[in-house]
Design a protein around this motif. Structure first.
Motif: not given
Length: 149
Positions: A111-112, A119-120, A115
């Protein structure tokens, strides 16, 4: 299968039956993924399946909308430690609990990194309604496409 079967050196399998069972678990095209993808496709959305959002990152998202820079993950309750449904195993619990913790850590790291690259990231649990997931994904795609225009 012979009765003198023993797991290969370094194997996580505690028995031949366990090994066969674990090998049968799908890492893609799971029922929850297929349901969500079918709903997205019916809405006219097109996407990549089991694709790397970032080529240099050795991780794949379940559904990828490249132009919108949206990565979707539909996480299994057991493998990703769902707070509502994860039940620690009774057999070889130390190994499997550590495995799930590593998966959770890798998920947060993914996720990190996504992002940070703009990116979402959307994550859903396998037990969530496919309709609700598809609606949230479609709304995010629409919003992100509007931002690009």
């Amino acid at each position: 299968m012979p009765t003198d079967w023993s797991p290969p050196e370094g194997s996580w399998a505690s028995s031949a039956a366990r090994r066969k069972n674990m090998q049968a678990i799908r890492s893609r095209d799971t029922k929850p993924e297929l349901l969500v993808r079918r709903l997205l496709h019916a809405q006219g959305l097109r996407y990549r399946v089991a694709a790397k959002p970032l080529p240099e990152l050795r991780r794949t998202a379940d559904i990828v909308f490249r132009p919108a820079k949206l990565a979707v993950f539909i996480d299994g309750c057991y493998w990703h430690g769902c707070p509502a449904h994860y039940v620690p195993p009774k057999t070889n619990s130390g190994y499997w609990s550590e495995k799930v913790l590593r998966n959770i850590s890798r998920d947060r790291d993914t996720d990190r990194q996504l992002q940070a690259a703009g990116w979402t990231v959307l994550r859903f649990w396998e037990h969530e309604s496919a309709d609700d997931c598809a609606l949230a994904i479609a709304a995010a795609v629409s919003r992100l496409r509007d931002l690009r225009n």
